[in-house]
Design a protein around this motif. Structure first.
Motif, PDB file in Angstrom:
ATOM      1  N   LEU A 146      -3.571 -13.151   9.838  1.00 35.55           N
ATOM      2  CA  LEU A 146      -4.488 -14.208  10.234  1.00 35.55           C
ATOM      3  C   LEU A 146      -3.819 -15.151  11.220  1.00 35.55           C
ATOM      4  O   LEU A 146      -2.744 -15.678  10.961  1.00 35.55           O
TER       5      LEU A 146
ATOM      6  N   PHE B 235      -8.171  -9.244  16.921  1.00 32.78           N
ATOM      7  CA  PHE B 235      -9.504  -8.989  16.380  1.00 32.78           C
ATOM      8  C   PHE B 235     -10.182 -10.304  16.016  1.00 32.78           C
ATOM      9  O   PHE B 235      -9.610 -11.142  15.315  1.00 32.78           O
TER      10      PHE B 235
ATOM     11  N   TYR C 292      -7.626 -12.435  13.947  1.00 27.24           N
ATOM     12  CA  TYR C 292      -6.485 -11.740  13.367  1.00 27.24           C
ATOM     13  C   TYR C 292      -5.705 -11.052  14.480  1.00 27.24           C
ATOM     14  O   TYR C 292      -6.280 -10.654  15.493  1.00 27.24           O
TER      15      TYR C 292
ATOM     16  N   PHE D 149      -3.732  -8.855   4.554  1.00 26.13           N
ATOM     17  CA  PHE D 149      -3.800  -7.410   4.720  1.00 26.13           C
ATOM     18  C   PHE D 149      -2.467  -6.729   4.435  1.00 26.13           C
ATOM     19  O   PHE D 149      -1.400  -7.234   4.791  1.00 26.13           O
ATOM     20  N   GLY D 150      -2.573  -5.554   3.843  1.00 27.81           N
ATOM     21  CA  GLY D 150      -1.413  -4.701   3.681  1.00 27.81           C
ATOM     22  C   GLY D 150      -1.108  -3.942   4.960  1.00 27.81           C
ATOM     23  O   GLY D 150      -1.858  -4.043   5.929  1.00 27.81           O
ATOM     24  N   PRO D 151      -0.020  -3.171   4.976  1.00 25.06           N
ATOM     25  CA  PRO D 151       0.392  -2.452   6.184  1.00 25.06           C
ATOM     26  C   PRO D 151      -0.448  -1.214   6.475  1.00 25.06           C
ATOM     27  O   PRO D 151      -0.342  -0.654   7.561  1.00 25.06           O
ATOM     28  N   GLY D 152      -1.255  -0.790   5.520  1.00 28.00           N
ATOM     29  CA  GLY D 152      -2.150   0.340   5.766  1.00 28.00           C
ATOM     30  C   GLY D 152      -1.581   1.676   5.324  1.00 28.00           C
ATOM     31  O   GLY D 152      -0.365   1.848   5.183  1.00 28.00           O
TER      32      GLY D 152
ATOM     33  N   GLN E 190       0.852  -1.193   0.000  1.00 26.23           N
ATOM     34  CA  GLN E 190       0.000   0.000   0.000  1.00 26.23           C
ATOM     35  C   GLN E 190       0.881   1.234   0.000  1.00 26.23           C
ATOM     36  O   GLN E 190       1.888   1.295   0.709  1.00 26.23           O
TER      37      GLN E 190
ATOM     38  N   GLN F 261      -2.897  -7.830  15.194  1.00 26.23           N
ATOM     39  CA  GLN F 261      -2.288  -6.613  14.643  1.00 26.23           C
ATOM     40  C   GLN F 261      -1.186  -6.159  15.593  1.00 26.23           C
ATOM     41  O   GLN F 261      -1.461  -5.705  16.703  1.00 26.23           O
TER      42      GLN F 261
ATOM     43  N   THR G  23      -8.659 -16.886   2.589  1.00 24.15           N
ATOM     44  CA  THR G  23      -7.974 -16.006   3.529  1.00 24.15           C
ATOM     45  C   THR G  23      -7.726 -14.643   2.917  1.00 24.15           C
ATOM     46  O   THR G  23      -7.272 -14.533   1.779  1.00 24.15           O
ATOM     47  N   GLN G  24      -8.027 -13.609   3.691  1.00 20.55           N
ATOM     48  CA  GLN G  24      -7.714 -12.245   3.282  1.00 20.55           C
ATOM     49  C   GLN G  24      -6.360 -11.863   3.876  1.00 20.55           C
ATOM     50  O   GLN G  24      -6.143 -11.996   5.075  1.00 20.55           O
TER      51      GLN G  24
ATOM     52  N   PHE H  16      -6.885   0.161   5.293  1.00 19.92           N
ATOM     53  CA  PHE H  16      -6.242  -1.089   4.922  1.00 19.92           C
ATOM     54  C   PHE H  16      -6.802  -1.617   3.616  1.00 19.92           C
ATOM     55  O   PHE H  16      -7.997  -1.521   3.341  1.00 19.92           O
TER      56      PHE H  16
ATOM     57  N   GLN I 111       1.495  -2.220  12.186  1.00 13.50           N
ATOM     58  CA  GLN I 111       1.474  -3.209  11.113  1.00 13.50           C
ATOM     59  C   GLN I 111       0.039  -3.502  10.707  1.00 13.50           C
ATOM     60  O   GLN I 111      -0.919  -3.093  11.367  1.00 13.50           O
ATOM     61  N   GLY I 112      -0.106  -4.221   9.624  1.00 16.98           N
ATOM     62  CA  GLY I 112      -1.419  -4.663   9.181  1.00 16.98           C
ATOM     63  C   GLY I 112      -1.869  -5.879   9.965  1.00 16.98           C
ATOM     64  O   GLY I 112      -1.203  -6.322  10.896  1.00 16.98           O
ATOM     65  N   LEU I 113      -3.004  -6.431   9.590  1.00 17.66           N
ATOM     66  CA  LEU I 113      -3.565  -7.583  10.288  1.00 17.66           C
ATOM     67  C   LEU I 113      -3.008  -8.875   9.701  1.00 17.66           C
ATOM     68  O   LEU I 113      -2.829  -9.004   8.490  1.00 17.66           O
TER      69      LEU I 113
ATOM     70  N   LEU J  52      -6.866   4.858   9.616  1.00 16.85           N
ATOM     71  CA  LEU J  52      -5.943   3.941   8.950  1.00 16.85           C
ATOM     72  C   LEU J  52      -6.768   3.187   7.908  1.00 16.85           C
ATOM     73  O   LEU J  52      -7.829   2.634   8.235  1.00 16.85           O
TER      74      LEU J  52
END
Lengths: 115, 113
Positions: free
Chosen positions: B46, B90, B36, A106-109, A6, B38, A103-104, A90, B42-44, A88
């Motif tokens: 799993l 989360f 999840y 995630f980026g660092p935001g 991101q 965090q 599964t999703q 994401f 950082q991002g999340l 933030l």
């Protein structure tokens, strides 16, 4: 490292302005999701794209829009920014993103600050 | 509509002690459940997920969770925590008719030496 990138990491702007956040999904993932994380609202789903088409919409304001390009990267456009849009943001990606969950990742935001 | 409640906003615990982070969900249809983590800035990531089958799910970093349909819960447990487990956790739910995750408000786990 999830493989989702991101840009930018941080963004500071003024009320009334417009910004664009960019996301590149993991290699091979066709679905992109956008989430907003704020102190008062928590983590909320905004919108999902699959292979260039909008698939699902969450709590996305009319001032916000998104798109996914042929190379599968996605952009989230935020306009007429208000102080409350500070959050933030994401991006997440998954292979398919259908009703049976994959599964999703995630980026660092991107941290957006509206002054 | 689906919703997730994480009952504890903060859980302080000493290193090497066991921990349980609670999660309850509400949905009118069958659900898929996720935890999840965090880490700061950082991002999340799993930790684990329940899709079907065995109600005890094992994840990364020694975490596990148990799906309890009658109590609509999906509590996360670890028998012995480390300082490095300090993070926000989360719980998320996705029911069979939706494409997106609904997240709980998060639980901040603070592991103290």
């Amino acid at each position: 490292d999830s493989g989702v990138t991101q840009t930018p990491k941080h963004l500071i702007t003024a009320t009334g302005q417009r910004v664009t956040l960019r996301c590149s999904p993991r290699s091979g993932d066709l679905s992109v999701y956008w989430y907003q994380q704020s102190l008062d609202q928590g983590l909320q789903f905004l919108i999902q794209y699959y292979n260039g088409e909008e698939r699902a919409k969450g709590n996305i304001l009319e001032r916000f829009s998104a798109q996914q390009f042929p190379d599968l990267h996605s952009e989230l456009n935020l306009s007429s920014l208000e102080l409350g849009d500070s959050a933030l943001y994401f991006c997440a990606s998954s292979v398919v993103g259908g009703v049976v969950p994959d599964t999703q990742y995630f980026g660092p935001g991107t941290r957006l600050t509206v002054l | 509509a689906q919703s997730v409640t994480q009952l504890d906003s903060q859980v302080p615990v000493f290193e090497e002690a066991p921990v349980e982070l609670r999660c309850n969900y509400s949905s009118s249809v069958s659900v898929y459940l996720f935890w999840y983590v965090q880490y700061p800035n950082q991002g999340l990531q799993l930790l684990l997920k329940y899709l079907s089958g065995s109600t005890l799910v094992k994840g990364i970093n020694g975490f596990e969770a148990e799906f309890n349909k009658s109590q609509t819960s999906f509590h996360l447990r670890k028998p012995s925590v480390h300082i490095s487990d300090t993070a926000e956790y989360f719980c998320a739910v996705k029911d069979t008719g939706r494409r997106a995750l609904t997240f709980g408000s998060g639980t901040r786990l603070q592991v103290q030496p």
